[in-house]
Scaffold this motif. Structure first.
Motif, PDB file in Angstrom:
ATOM      1  N   LYS A 285     144.347  67.625   1.827  1.00 22.36           N
ATOM      2  CA  LYS A 285     144.614  66.500   0.937  1.00 22.36           C
ATOM      3  C   LYS A 285     144.956  65.221   1.689  1.00 22.36           C
ATOM      4  O   LYS A 285     144.694  64.111   1.210  1.00 22.36           O
ATOM      5  N   ALA A 286     145.549  65.348   2.900  1.00 24.28           N
ATOM      6  CA  ALA A 286     146.022  64.167   3.625  1.00 24.28           C
ATOM      7  C   ALA A 286     144.982  63.565   4.552  1.00 24.28           C
ATOM      8  O   ALA A 286     145.190  62.470   5.070  1.00 24.28           O
ATOM      9  N   VAL A 287     143.867  64.256   4.780  1.00 20.33           N
ATOM     10  CA  VAL A 287     142.854  63.744   5.716  1.00 20.33           C
ATOM     11  C   VAL A 287     141.709  63.147   4.901  1.00 20.33           C
ATOM     12  O   VAL A 287     140.585  63.652   4.906  1.00 20.33           O
ATOM     13  N   LYS A 288     141.962  62.081   4.240  1.00 19.38           N
ATOM     14  CA  LYS A 288     141.024  61.508   3.282  1.00 19.38           C
ATOM     15  C   LYS A 288     139.784  60.898   3.924  1.00 19.38           C
ATOM     16  O   LYS A 288     138.773  60.717   3.252  1.00 19.38           O
ATOM     17  N   ASN A 289     139.864  60.568   5.206  1.00 20.49           N
ATOM     18  CA  ASN A 289     138.720  59.943   5.868  1.00 20.49           C
ATOM     19  C   ASN A 289     137.901  60.927   6.700  1.00 20.49           C
ATOM     20  O   ASN A 289     137.050  60.514   7.485  1.00 20.49           O
ATOM     21  N   LEU A 290     138.152  62.216   6.528  1.00 24.62           N
ATOM     22  CA  LEU A 290     137.440  63.234   7.296  1.00 24.62           C
ATOM     23  C   LEU A 290     135.942  63.173   7.003  1.00 24.62           C
ATOM     24  O   LEU A 290     135.512  63.106   5.851  1.00 24.62           O
ATOM     25  N   LYS A 291     135.136  63.217   8.075  1.00 19.26           N
ATOM     26  CA  LYS A 291     133.679  63.161   7.948  1.00 19.26           C
ATOM     27  C   LYS A 291     133.015  64.521   8.157  1.00 19.26           C
ATOM     28  O   LYS A 291     131.988  64.813   7.549  1.00 19.26           O
ATOM     29  N   PHE A 292     133.606  65.348   9.041  1.00 12.95           N
ATOM     30  CA  PHE A 292     132.988  66.618   9.409  1.00 12.95           C
ATOM     31  C   PHE A 292     134.027  67.731   9.339  1.00 12.95           C
ATOM     32  O   PHE A 292     135.112  67.625   9.920  1.00 12.95           O
TER      33      PHE A 292
ATOM     34  N   PRO B 103     145.006  58.598   9.566  1.00 15.23           N
ATOM     35  CA  PRO B 103     143.947  57.805   8.940  1.00 15.23           C
ATOM     36  C   PRO B 103     142.613  57.868   9.672  1.00 15.23           C
ATOM     37  O   PRO B 103     141.567  57.617   9.074  1.00 15.23           O
ATOM     38  N   ASP B 104     142.637  58.206  10.982  1.00 10.62           N
ATOM     39  CA  ASP B 104     141.401  58.159  11.766  1.00 10.62           C
ATOM     40  C   ASP B 104     140.796  59.533  12.031  1.00 10.62           C
ATOM     41  O   ASP B 104     139.793  59.631  12.746  1.00 10.62           O
TER      42      ASP B 104
END
Length: 671
Positions: free
Chosen positions: A156-163, A135-136
């Protein structure tokens, strides 16, 4: 207070002892441990990945840096390598030879927020490589690998990815759903990819994207309309080393980018400022970089809509001329880079009158002609970037810096003279509605530039709009609302002069002129916005070159003569048709007579002994008495005899006087 400090010190000491107890003491030359940061860093270990992970790494480690640890053999990462390292927050495995990441390798690492896997040997990402409870995870660096394709399950599983960094991967294909689920992604970098189609569909999933870099893509020739229409939050866009073809940037390519502030379109084969494409971002753009293109001339309408622009970079664009008024609308401009070009002069009237916000102009590596055209620069507060702004002309000042010229300012520095008008300062022209109107002005002096204004607004000038360096202005299909005063401004570094031309437009007497209007005009003669005009002026003028100087409305086509002309053309056509028919009839008669004469001559010839071949064809052979005379052969068909070179003579085959020949005797003779 002292007790609190003592307690903190004891806790730090205790934490350090517990952390260092798990450090790799026997490999202290290759690894270091930082108890306060809970960081373990290793390099050049001889052990395999399974020998090191997780057995030799403390379970409490937050930051694990394993750079250049496995550089000899291919490495595969598996879930059991991190089974005890659930507190990891920072993972750097760059500069190794990792070739495979097995599914769920990083599962249940709930605190992990940074992963660097750059400079490895990854070719394909397993569909579930980043599956699990992450999640982080905010930053994922996969740059400088060998990735060939991206599928819909990779992220698909790293929904909170920013970069997400995908630079320097030879990607051939990106699935339309490759970025599906990355609704929080803010920064994406792509470079050195080999796909041939611009990935507009994958980008449409990134609704929260703020920064996009796309560099060095040799097969991208064009970017379609609405390519970024779903990226309305995009603030920075970099397009570099894309070999765009002519028209590769479509009119609405930047449609929807309402928040865009910084744009780079460098090394993209541009030959002019893409003003029509930039019209979609004119209210938000603050920084524009068009470096390393081939833009030789800047026109007044190229950048006139970018009123909020603060930084403009035109470095190394083969720039030769900046037309007066080109930057006049850029009142918020703070920095301008014109270095590494072929500029000889820079007019003050290219800029707005108020230059208080313009702080720096980079002018290095040009071919400056140090005359009065640059006088305003020597007297202004504007920084010129470096001291290497040198003069090319005149020869007496060659090699001297403009900084020296500021101090010396010799008399020769002010050698420019104001232009001299060579046509009437005021004239009138009269045309009929629907005609093509020609307006003309001229002057002498060097160098000169010409600009036309109507109703106080500059008429956009681009490439083929005007003839003779802007001296001639042609208005195609002139309308009633085109009437008025037109002003021609003649400028050089020494000053400017103006010429006024009053245009009268008389209403057409016959028919409705709306049917003759060019595309884009309404029935009232107004110009409809086609989306391709870079002008921001209120008066749009159609320009062409079909008229020569001196053409007036008296020489225009009279519509009342249409019927007479049509009758004359019809009569002329009939006479021509009859004449052609007579010629064909005469030729036919002559040819028929020659044919009959040739047939008669052939029948009178008795010196040949014809013979019939097996297929029933008759050929004339030379007789003994006519051995010196050459006879042309004839070929007998079922209905006619064709004489080579003597025309055609028809006669039934049974009527020919061919002697009967014994077939058997012929065969014996051949033997």
């Amino acid at each position: 207070m002292e007790y609190e400090l003592l307690l903190v010190s004891l806790l730090v000491l205790f934490f350090g002892l517990t952390t260092t107890s798990g450090c790799i003491v026997e490999r202290e030359n290759s690894c270091t441990c930082d108890p306060t940061m809970r960081q373990v860093s290793c390099t050049r270990l001889g052990d395999s990945v399974d020998d090191v992970l997780p057995h030799l790494i403390p379970d409490e480690t937050w930051q694990l840096v394993m750079k250049r640890v496995w550089v000899d053999d291919a490495v595969e990462l598996r879930p059991h390598n991190f089974v005890t390292l659930k507190q990891l927050r920072w993972l750097d495995f760059s500069y190794n030879r990792i070739s495979v990441i097995h599914p769920e390798t990083f599962s249940d690492m709930r605190s992990l927020y940074f992963v660097n896997l750059s400079h490895n040997r990854l070719r394909l990402l397993e569909s579930n490589a980043f599956n699990g409870n992450l999640p982080d995870l905010l930053s994922l660096d996969l740059s400088y690998n060998r990735l060939l394709l991206l599928t819909e399950r990779n992220f698909k599983a790293v929904k909170n990815l920013k970069f997400l960094d995908l630079r320097n991967n030879p990607i051939l294909f990106i699935s339309g759903e490759a970025f599906w689920g990355l609704s929080q992604l803010e920064r994406l970098k792509l470079s050195s990819a080999n796909f041939t189609k611009f990935p507009a569909e994958p980008l449409s999933s990134l609704l929260n994207l703020r920064m996009l870099e796309m560099r060095d893509m040799p097969f991208i020739k064009s970017i379609p309309d609405h390519a970024f229409s779903f990226n309305s939050r995009l603030e920075s866009l970099v397009l570099e080393k894309l070999p765009l073809s002519v028209g590769g940037l479509s009119v609405d390519v930047f449609y929807g980018l309402e928040s865009l502030r910084h744009m780079t379109i460098a090394s993209c084969n541009l030959t002019s400022v893409p003003c029509t494409s930039l019209s979609n971002v004119k209210h938000s753009l603050e920084s524009l970089d068009l470096s390393r293109n081939s833009i030789q001339i800047i026109y007044p309408d190229d950048l006139s809509g970018l009123s909020d622009l603060k930084n403009l970079t035109l470095h190394d664009t083969h720039l030769q001329e900046i037309k007066p008024g080109s930057f006049i609308k850029l009142e918020k401009l703070e920095a301008l880079d014109l270095s590494n070009n072929r500029l000889r002069t820079l007019y003050q009237d290219s800029f707005p009158e108020n230059l208080t916000k313009l702080q720096e102009i980079r002018l290095t590596n040009n071919v400056w002609s140090c005359d009065c055209s640059l006088k305003w620069l020597t007297e202004s507060h504007i920084s010129l970037g470096h001291d290497h702004v040198t003069c090319t002309d005149p020869r007496s000042e060659r090699g001297k810096s403009l900084k020296e010229m500021r101090k010396k300012l010799p008399d020769t520095f002010y050698k420019c003279k104001s232009p001299i008008i060579t046509t009437k300062e005021y004239s009138e022209e009269r045309y009929v509605e629907g005609d093509q109107a020609l307006l003309y002005c001229d002057g002498s002096g060097e160098p000169l530039s010409f600009s036309w204004y109507f109703a106080g607004t500059v008429i956009p000038v681009r490439g083929s709009d005007l003839r003779k360096n802007g001296k001639e202005l042609t208005i195609r299909n002139v309308q009633l609302n085109d009437a008025g005063e037109y002003t021609c401004i003649i400028r050089n570094a020494g000053g400017q002069k103006s010429i006024t031309v009053l245009l009268h437009v008389d209403a057409a007497k016959h028919g409705d002129m709306s049917s003759n209007l060019p595309p884009g005009r309404g029935n009232d003669g107004s110009v409809k916005d086609s989306g391709k005009d870079c002008s921001t002026g209120t008066q749009n003028i159609r320009r062409e070159f079909s008229r020569k100087p001196g053409f007036s409305s008296e020489n225009s086509f009279d519509k009342t003569n249409i019927a007479t002309t049509a009758i004359l053309i019809t009569i002329l056509g009939c006479v021509t048709t009859l004449g052609v028919a007579g010629v064909f009839l005469f030729v036919g008669c002559v040819w028929s007579k020659r044919r009959d004469a040739a047939g008669q001559n052939s029948r009178n010839t008795q010196n040949s002994a014809p013979s019939v071949n097996v297929n029933g064809h008759c050929k004339h052979e030379q007789s003994k008495n006519a051995s010196k005379k050459t006879m042309k052969s004839i070929e007998l068909t079922d209905e006619r005899v064709v004489f080579g070179g003597h025309g055609i003579y028809s006669k039934p085959i049974q009527d020919l006087d061919c002697p009967k020949i014994d077939r058997q005797s012929n065969i014996n003779r051949k033997k």
